[in-house]
Design a protein around this motif. Sequence first.
Motif, short mmCIF file in Angstrom:
data_model
loop_
_atom_site.label_atom_id
_atom_site.label_comp_id
_atom_site.label_asym_id
_atom_site.label_seq_id
_atom_site.Cartn_x
_atom_site.Cartn_y
_atom_site.Cartn_z
N MET A 1 -22.94 -11.37 20.62
CA MET A 1 -22.51 -10.35 19.68
C MET A 1 -23.24 -9.03 19.94
SD MET A 1 -21.88 -10.65 15.61
CE MET A 1 -23.58 -10.75 15.13
N LYS A 2 -24.52 -9.11 20.25
CA LYS A 2 -25.26 -7.91 20.59
C LYS A 2 -24.66 -7.23 21.83
CE LYS A 2 -29.84 -9.16 18.78
NZ LYS A 2 -31.24 -9.45 19.16
N HIS A 3 -24.28 -8.07 22.81
CA HIS A 3 -23.68 -7.52 24.02
C HIS A 3 -22.36 -6.84 23.70
CE1 HIS A 3 -22.41 -7.07 28.16
NE2 HIS A 3 -21.32 -7.79 27.90
N SER A 4 -21.55 -7.45 22.84
CA SER A 4 -20.27 -6.85 22.46
C SER A 4 -20.48 -5.50 21.80
CB SER A 4 -19.50 -7.78 21.52
OG SER A 4 -19.15 -8.98 22.17
N GLN A 5 -21.49 -5.40 20.94
CA GLN A 5 -21.78 -4.12 20.29
C GLN A 5 -22.22 -3.08 21.32
OE1 GLN A 5 -24.67 -5.44 17.37
NE2 GLN A 5 -23.12 -5.50 15.76
N HIS A 6 -22.99 -3.52 22.31
CA HIS A 6 -23.41 -2.60 23.37
C HIS A 6 -22.20 -2.13 24.17
CE1 HIS A 6 -25.82 -0.83 26.57
NE2 HIS A 6 -25.11 -1.53 27.44
N VAL A 7 -21.28 -3.05 24.49
CA VAL A 7 -20.08 -2.68 25.24
C VAL A 7 -19.24 -1.68 24.45
CG1 VAL A 7 -17.89 -3.55 26.15
CG2 VAL A 7 -20.01 -4.82 26.54
N ILE A 8 -19.10 -1.93 23.15
CA ILE A 8 -18.32 -1.02 22.31
C ILE A 8 -18.90 0.38 22.35
CG2 ILE A 8 -17.72 -0.49 19.90
CD1 ILE A 8 -17.45 -3.51 19.46
N HIS A 9 -20.21 0.45 22.20
CA HIS A 9 -20.86 1.77 22.20
C HIS A 9 -20.69 2.46 23.55
CE1 HIS A 9 -23.74 4.85 21.06
NE2 HIS A 9 -24.34 4.67 22.24
N ALA A 10 -20.90 1.72 24.64
CA ALA A 10 -20.83 2.32 25.97
C ALA A 10 -19.41 2.76 26.31
CB ALA A 10 -21.33 1.32 27.01
N VAL A 11 -18.42 1.91 26.01
CA VAL A 11 -17.04 2.24 26.36
C VAL A 11 -16.52 3.39 25.52
CG1 VAL A 11 -14.67 1.37 26.39
CG2 VAL A 11 -16.53 -0.08 27.21
#
Length: 468
Positions: free
Chosen positions: A373-383
């Motif tokens: 879930m942390k990774h998904s949040q990071h992906v959302i922010h980066a994309v």
Amino acid sequence: MKCYFKIRSFKKPTGNRFFEQIQLKHKSIMLILISLLPTTILAQESPVQTIDLRSAISQTISMHPELKSFAIKSEVYSGYAQQAGVQSRPQIDFSIEDALGTGEHSGFKSAQSTLSISWLLNGELVKRKMETAKQYGSTVALEREVKALDLAAQTARYFIQVLVNKERLMLTEFSLKQAKNSFKAIDKRVKAGKSSLVDKFKAQAEIAKRELDVEDLTHEVDASKYQLFAQWDGQIQKVNQSDNHKSSKVVGSLLSLPNLLLTDNSDFNALFNKLKQTPSVSLFATKQRIAQSEIEFARIETKPLWQFSTGLRRYETTDDFGLVAGISIPFGDANQNEGQIRALRASQNLLEIESLALVHKLNTQLYVLIEQMKHSQHVIHAVSEKVIPLLEQAFEEAEKVYKVGMYSYTEWMNTQQELINAQSDLIGAYQNAHLNNIEIERLTGTSLFAISKASNAPLTKQVTRNNQ
């Protein structure tokens, strides 16, 4: 005029919570959940039925056929507990001695008649049987909680899938509009002799492909809505007969992200400790208590049950009465249930080991889910903050250089497709974040995020500007 896509920037989670924080000890999770999830279906007030996540879960918990069976199972064990409390009935005996013989004992002249009552002292045994039966009945409530949590999580996953399909459909519709606008621009260049017919034919083929994508996702939205509505019994026939799910509106937004507030080890430990209170783990503890009750029952069953009797005896010869009393005490091997007790102890130890193994497994799953879930949040922010803004600028520049003949149609379309793919990846990242958190909630019963029914804005939005 021309149009392109822009994704909303990353936002902090808002809105109502999926699962409110639930105390598992001494209470049924789903009973609390139902009280916290008021039905908000507006079919009676409006011709369009509106379903949000709360009402979807509430409908599932109250109407799913798999949960209805637990009420019957509970009634079965209630009957067993009632029957276990029935003690052995006292016995009334009547006997005649020294009658219908010969000589002095002919007829009833010397007869002795006895009327007595006897009872078995089995109160402790009955009490233990009742306690064991009640322990068995308590497993039904826990099994229902486990199933209800699973069904609630499954309903949430179906709900998320509907929102995802709707977002992807909207994105595909926008890309279709973009393809049509691109075709207009290419057609002008072909008529002006600045582009070949090859580009025009490619643009027409691109429109046809995106129209197929729109049709495909339209069916996906319909199928996912049907899957969601099928979670509650009583609505399935309506869906089949009147397509009720097609006319209903599923309300929610993927923008309300899971809010994982874990800043130090104590926060992690608190979350992991909740695993020990979940119904699936509590079920093992209850089964251990049942095994202990059966052990105690087996021990008591080996104890001799005393039987008392008392009554009156009448002597015909003297017309007198006398009091009679007796006691019966079984004797023999007192270890006749030793093998059963040994087996029950082994079963109890096995349940303890399986419980520890389950907690260990859940701990591992929880840690992996939190990291995902942390990774998904990071992906959302980066994309949303880096990738999409850069691709938007690249698309604008590609459009400009194509119009002045410095860029091919294929290169222009590739740039557009990269932007669309990034927007699709963003939708997927939101979906993964929600799905991971749903699983965390199912494992722990702790509310960490919300899907806002108030915020219905899509992830994608169409932005138009004047074509200079």
